[in-house]
Design a protein around this motif. Sequence first.
Motif, PDB file in Angstrom:
ATOM      1  N   LEU A 118       0.876  -1.162   0.000  1.00  0.00           N
ATOM      2  CA  LEU A 118       0.000   0.000   0.000  1.00  0.00           C
ATOM      3  C   LEU A 118       0.915   1.214   0.000  1.00  0.00           C
ATOM      4  O   LEU A 118       1.663   1.423   0.957  1.00  0.00           O
ATOM      5  CB  LEU A 118      -0.903   0.022   1.227  1.00  0.00           C
ATOM      6  CG  LEU A 118      -1.925  -1.086   1.255  1.00  0.00           C
ATOM      7  CD1 LEU A 118      -1.495  -2.179   2.199  1.00  0.00           C
ATOM      8  CD2 LEU A 118      -3.256  -0.526   1.645  1.00  0.00           C
ATOM      9  N   THR A 119       0.864   1.989  -1.078  1.00  0.00           N
ATOM     10  CA  THR A 119       1.855   3.038  -1.294  1.00  0.00           C
ATOM     11  C   THR A 119       1.174   4.394  -1.438  1.00  0.00           C
ATOM     12  O   THR A 119       0.325   4.569  -2.312  1.00  0.00           O
ATOM     13  CB  THR A 119       2.681   2.722  -2.560  1.00  0.00           C
ATOM     14  OG1 THR A 119       3.200   1.389  -2.448  1.00  0.00           O
ATOM     15  CG2 THR A 119       3.823   3.688  -2.717  1.00  0.00           C
ATOM     16  N   GLY A 120       1.560   5.329  -0.589  1.00  0.00           N
ATOM     17  CA  GLY A 120       1.017   6.680  -0.661  1.00  0.00           C
ATOM     18  C   GLY A 120       1.390   7.357  -1.968  1.00  0.00           C
ATOM     19  O   GLY A 120       2.468   7.125  -2.519  1.00  0.00           O
ATOM     20  N   THR A 121       0.509   8.206  -2.463  1.00  0.00           N
ATOM     21  CA  THR A 121       0.704   8.898  -3.733  1.00  0.00           C
ATOM     22  C   THR A 121       0.607  10.403  -3.506  1.00  0.00           C
ATOM     23  O   THR A 121      -0.300  10.868  -2.812  1.00  0.00           O
ATOM     24  CB  THR A 121      -0.368   8.450  -4.743  1.00  0.00           C
ATOM     25  OG1 THR A 121      -0.252   7.033  -4.907  1.00  0.00           O
ATOM     26  CG2 THR A 121      -0.197   9.114  -6.087  1.00  0.00           C
ATOM     27  N   ASP A 122       1.545  11.159  -4.088  1.00  0.00           N
ATOM     28  CA  ASP A 122       1.513  12.609  -3.903  1.00  0.00           C
ATOM     29  C   ASP A 122       0.474  13.260  -4.819  1.00  0.00           C
ATOM     30  O   ASP A 122      -0.179  12.580  -5.628  1.00  0.00           O
ATOM     31  CB  ASP A 122       2.910  13.229  -4.053  1.00  0.00           C
ATOM     32  CG  ASP A 122       3.469  13.196  -5.468  1.00  0.00           C
ATOM     33  OD1 ASP A 122       2.711  12.969  -6.446  1.00  0.00           O
ATOM     34  OD2 ASP A 122       4.694  13.389  -5.610  1.00  0.00           O
ATOM     35  N   GLU A 123       0.359  14.569  -4.711  1.00  0.00           N
ATOM     36  CA  GLU A 123      -0.656  15.318  -5.463  1.00  0.00           C
ATOM     37  C   GLU A 123      -0.455  15.260  -6.975  1.00  0.00           C
ATOM     38  O   GLU A 123      -1.366  15.546  -7.745  1.00  0.00           O
ATOM     39  CB  GLU A 123      -0.710  16.780  -4.994  1.00  0.00           C
ATOM     40  CG  GLU A 123       0.606  17.527  -5.073  1.00  0.00           C
ATOM     41  CD  GLU A 123       1.596  17.224  -3.944  1.00  0.00           C
ATOM     42  OE1 GLU A 123       2.754  17.639  -4.076  1.00  0.00           O
ATOM     43  OE2 GLU A 123       1.243  16.559  -2.949  1.00  0.00           O
TER      44      GLU A 123
END
Length: 144
Positions: A118-123
């Motif tokens: 589960l990988t956070g994604t920037d704007e």
Amino acid sequence: MDKQLITESQIVKKASEQQVVNGSNKNFIGSVAIQPLTSVTEGINAPSAYVSFNANARSFWHTHPKGQYLIVTEGEGIVQEWGKPAEKIAVGDVIYCPPGIKHWHGANGKTAMTHLALTGTDENGHNVDWLEPVSDEQYQQANQ
């Protein structure tokens, strides 16, 4: 990554409809299969995927601008943060890698390993910065 619209009801994505892609040799050493599960949505800004590494397979060194969780679902593997000793991981282990931390992960030299990522994604829709390969020497040291 395209953001999906928020819907008024739940969506079921059947296992039989999920595709598996081979990990690129620009990001992985050895045989790696990636099964994307979820995309970025308006409500949850973290895509997920099962990533399966054959024995001896591993990612390149990399960082994540918003961090990453790994949950080992099968087999045994290794994770390593740059400048720190490698750690063995197994089924049920949960790994959190904070934003910007250089690391790699993969299977050990004897068994395959699968984790849920589960990988956070920037704007800007960006979630990983790939770096150099993990050398055979680095990998062998981690496998001891």
